[in-house]
Scaffold this motif. Structure first.
Motif, PDB file in Angstrom:
ATOM      1  N   ARG A  93      19.750  30.699  14.443  1.00 10.91           N
ATOM      2  CA  ARG A  93      20.844  30.725  14.656  1.00 10.91           C
ATOM      3  C   ARG A  93      21.234  32.235  13.749  1.00 10.91           C
ATOM      4  NH1 ARG A  93      25.220  26.120  13.426  1.00 10.91           N
ATOM      5  NH2 ARG A  93      24.636  26.732  11.333  1.00 10.91           N
ATOM      6  N   LYS A 195      28.019  33.064  13.289  1.00 11.07           N
ATOM      7  CA  LYS A 195      28.385  32.862  12.021  1.00 11.07           C
ATOM      8  C   LYS A 195      28.657  34.233  11.211  1.00 11.07           C
ATOM      9  CE  LYS A 195      27.593  29.093   9.092  1.00 11.07           C
ATOM     10  NZ  LYS A 195      28.684  28.193   9.257  1.00 11.07           N
ATOM     11  N   TYR A 200      36.280  33.397   9.470  1.00  8.80           N
ATOM     12  CA  TYR A 200      36.615  32.512   8.637  1.00  8.80           C
ATOM     13  C   TYR A 200      37.658  33.050   7.816  1.00  8.80           C
ATOM     14  CZ  TYR A 200      32.205  30.376   9.596  1.00  8.80           C
ATOM     15  OH  TYR A 200      31.298  29.582  10.464  1.00  8.80           O
ATOM     16  N   GLU A 231      36.876  23.368  18.422  1.00  5.63           N
ATOM     17  CA  GLU A 231      36.045  22.787  17.276  1.00  5.63           C
ATOM     18  C   GLU A 231      37.156  22.598  16.113  1.00  5.63           C
ATOM     19  OE1 GLU A 231      33.115  25.170  15.503  1.00  5.63           O
ATOM     20  OE2 GLU A 231      33.784  27.006  16.750  1.00  5.63           O
ATOM     21  N   ILE A 258      24.209  22.964  14.324  1.00  8.60           N
ATOM     22  CA  ILE A 258      23.071  22.372  14.119  1.00  8.60           C
ATOM     23  C   ILE A 258      23.128  20.841  14.151  1.00  8.60           C
ATOM     24  CG2 ILE A 258      20.530  22.133  12.928  1.00  8.60           C
ATOM     25  CD1 ILE A 258      21.219  24.788  13.845  1.00  8.60           C
ATOM     26  N   THR A 259      24.038  20.165  13.506  1.00 11.51           N
ATOM     27  CA  THR A 259      24.608  18.763  13.254  1.00 11.51           C
ATOM     28  C   THR A 259      24.934  18.234  14.679  1.00 11.51           C
ATOM     29  OG1 THR A 259      25.361  19.351  11.209  1.00 11.51           O
ATOM     30  CG2 THR A 259      25.396  17.060  11.677  1.00 11.51           C
ATOM     31  N   THR A 301      27.056  20.534   8.694  1.00 11.66           N
ATOM     32  CA  THR A 301      26.091  20.581   7.667  1.00 11.66           C
ATOM     33  C   THR A 301      26.932  20.141   6.280  1.00 11.66           C
ATOM     34  OG1 THR A 301      24.773  22.214   8.550  1.00 11.66           O
ATOM     35  CG2 THR A 301      24.647  21.942   6.048  1.00 11.66           C
TER      36      THR A 301
HETATM   37  C1  LIG Z   1      33.024  27.190  12.593  1.00 10.01           C
HETATM   38  C2  LIG Z   1      32.018  25.894  12.332  1.00 10.01           C
HETATM   39  N1  LIG Z   1      31.873  25.209  13.431  1.00 10.01           N
HETATM   40  C3  LIG Z   1      30.727  23.998  13.334  1.00 10.01           C
HETATM   41  C4  LIG Z   1      30.000  24.096  12.231  1.00 10.01           C
HETATM   42  C5  LIG Z   1      29.040  23.168  12.236  1.00 10.01           C
HETATM   43  O1  LIG Z   1      27.696  23.709  12.283  1.00 10.01           O
HETATM   44  P1  LIG Z   1      26.426  22.971  11.602  1.00 10.01           P
HETATM   45  O2  LIG Z   1      26.323  21.527  12.111  1.00 10.01           O
HETATM   46  O3  LIG Z   1      25.403  24.031  12.059  1.00 10.01           O
HETATM   47  O4  LIG Z   1      26.529  23.236   9.986  1.00 10.01           O
HETATM   48  C6  LIG Z   1      30.229  25.086  11.023  1.00 10.01           C
HETATM   49  C7  LIG Z   1      29.365  24.974   9.893  1.00 10.01           C
HETATM   50  O5  LIG Z   1      28.285  25.682  10.143  1.00 10.01           O
HETATM   51  C8  LIG Z   1      31.202  25.979  11.161  1.00 10.01           C
HETATM   52  O6  LIG Z   1      31.355  27.005  10.483  1.00 10.01           O
END
Ligand SMILES: Cc1ncc(COP(=O)(O)O)c(C=O)c1O
Length: 364
Positions: A93, A195, A200, A231, A258-259, A301
């Motif tokens: 990612r 990301k 953010y 989300e 990823i989660t 995460t």
């Molecule tokens: C915007 C956003 N959505 C979802 C997630 C969850 O992603 P992950 O499960 O990879 O941490 C995150 C965190 O990384 C995030 O910043």
């Protein structure tokens, strides 16, 4: 792969750290990884003491936001073993984000070597208690001193680590969400699925407003119709409606968590019906009104699984699960954390074990 130079600290700060009162992302371990990109290649990979780095205000990331990062975790299994959770997926990612933001990709071998070396050096920073972990933050940013709104020629890659407890002050207790009305997080074709730092920054104001109104985070809707759930601030989202788990499909503006992927794989493995599809906020509110919305939870995460007990949308509030944690959220939390801490078998190959020396040896 370039060979890794290692410069260790003279004395560790670990014994001065209060592991019982860890605020998420405030304390950093002794060492960090650094690598630079210049002359068309990544070079000079190093482990150095964690500390300030020096740049002038002309650094182009400060102006144009050309930066990508990851968030992953390492878990204490026993005195000799630490588990990294899905490092290859996080690295994939990271490279996906790099491609979108015009940052040169990095190699997995260098990445995993850096992580393993950092973890071995800073093994005592991985908290032992269940619920705590070592948060790992890789970040790459444009490091050319040049005020031009275009891709930099130079980059820096750092990996820093931070011992953490629970992400939300609520712990594994429910959080509340509100849709945000006029603000949007991301639009298809933009950068929502990667990301990158700017995503953010743009969410801080709506998140502040949500908190002023008494909600933990914003539940983002799609930017075009303002109808479809996407989300949460730092989590993907799952709804259990009529005995089925539903999560918004990856639309191009949702982060491929990823989660989230782990929850989907686990649901398939356990025979829990799961759909990745468009789901409108109207469908969620209606299911809530009709008592068909059995569970809502976020995945990420930082918090792993976060139950949601209240959703606000356009003046209407629905309460979910009467303040209790739903059985699927609990099952997901217990199984994923069980695998992360090495208490359960890992049939999915999610964990990457790192063998460390015993604490006595690593001091010497
Ligand atoms: C915007 C956003 N959505 C979802 C997630 C969850 O992603 P992950 O499960 O990879 O941490 C995150 C965190 O990384 C995030 O910043």
């Amino acid at each position: 792969m370039k060979s890794l130079e290692i410069h260790t600290v003279e004395s560790s700060r670990v014994s001065q750290t209060d592991f019982d009162n860890l605020e998420f992302g405030r304390v950093f371990s002794d060492h960090m990884f650094e690598m630079e990109y210049r002359d068309g290649e990544w070079q000079n990979p190093k482990i150095i003491p964690y500390g300030p780095i020096s740049f002038t205000p002309a650094l182009n990331v400060f102006h144009y936001g050309q930066a990508v990062f990851e968030g992953m975790k390492a878990y204490f299994v026993d005195e000799e073993t630490i588990h990294l959770f899905r490092p290859r997926d996080h690295h994939n990612r990271l490279n996906f984000s790099c491609r979108r933001i015009c940052i040169p990709e990095t190699g997995y071998d260098q990445f995993i070597q850096a992580l393993e070396t950092l973890l071995r050096l800073d093994a005592r920073w991985v908290p032992e208690k269940k619920g705590r972990s070592l948060y790992v933050r890789p970040v790459i940013f444009a490091s050319e001193e040049y005020l031009a709104a275009k891709a930099s020629r130079f980059y820096r890659f750092y990996i820093i680590t931070s011992p953490v407890g629970a992400y939300y002050s609520e712990g594994f207790n429910p959080v509340s969400l509100t849709t945000s009305g006029k603000y949007v997080r991301a639009v298809r074709g933009g950068t929502g699925e990667v990301k990158t730092a700017g995503n953010y920054a743009a969410s801080f104001l709506p998140a502040q407003k949500a908190q002023e109104e008494g909600f933990t985070q914003v539940l983002w809707l799609d930017a075009v119709e303002g109808r479809y759930v996407e989300e949460v601030g730092t989590m993907n989202i799952f709804f259990k409606i009529d005995d089925k788990l539903v999560t918004p499909k990856l639309s191009g503006s949702v982060l491929n968590g990823i989660t989230r992927r782990s929850v989907i794989e686990l649901a398939n493995h356990e025979g829990i019906p799961i759909e990745e599809r468009r789901i409108s906020i109207d469908e969620v509110m209606e299911a809530g009104r009709e008592d068909r919305l059995e569970e809502v939870f976020g995945s990420g995460t930082a918090a792993v699984i976060s139950p949601v007990d209240r959703i606000h949308h356009e003046g209407e509030v629905i309460d979910i699960g009467q303040g209790t944690i739903g059985p699927i959220a609990k099952k997901m939390f217990d199984t994923i954390t069980g695998i992360q801490y090495g208490e359960l078998d890992d049939p999915f190959g999610w964990t990457h074990p790192v063998k460390v020396k015993s604490p006595e040896e690593s001091l010497s």
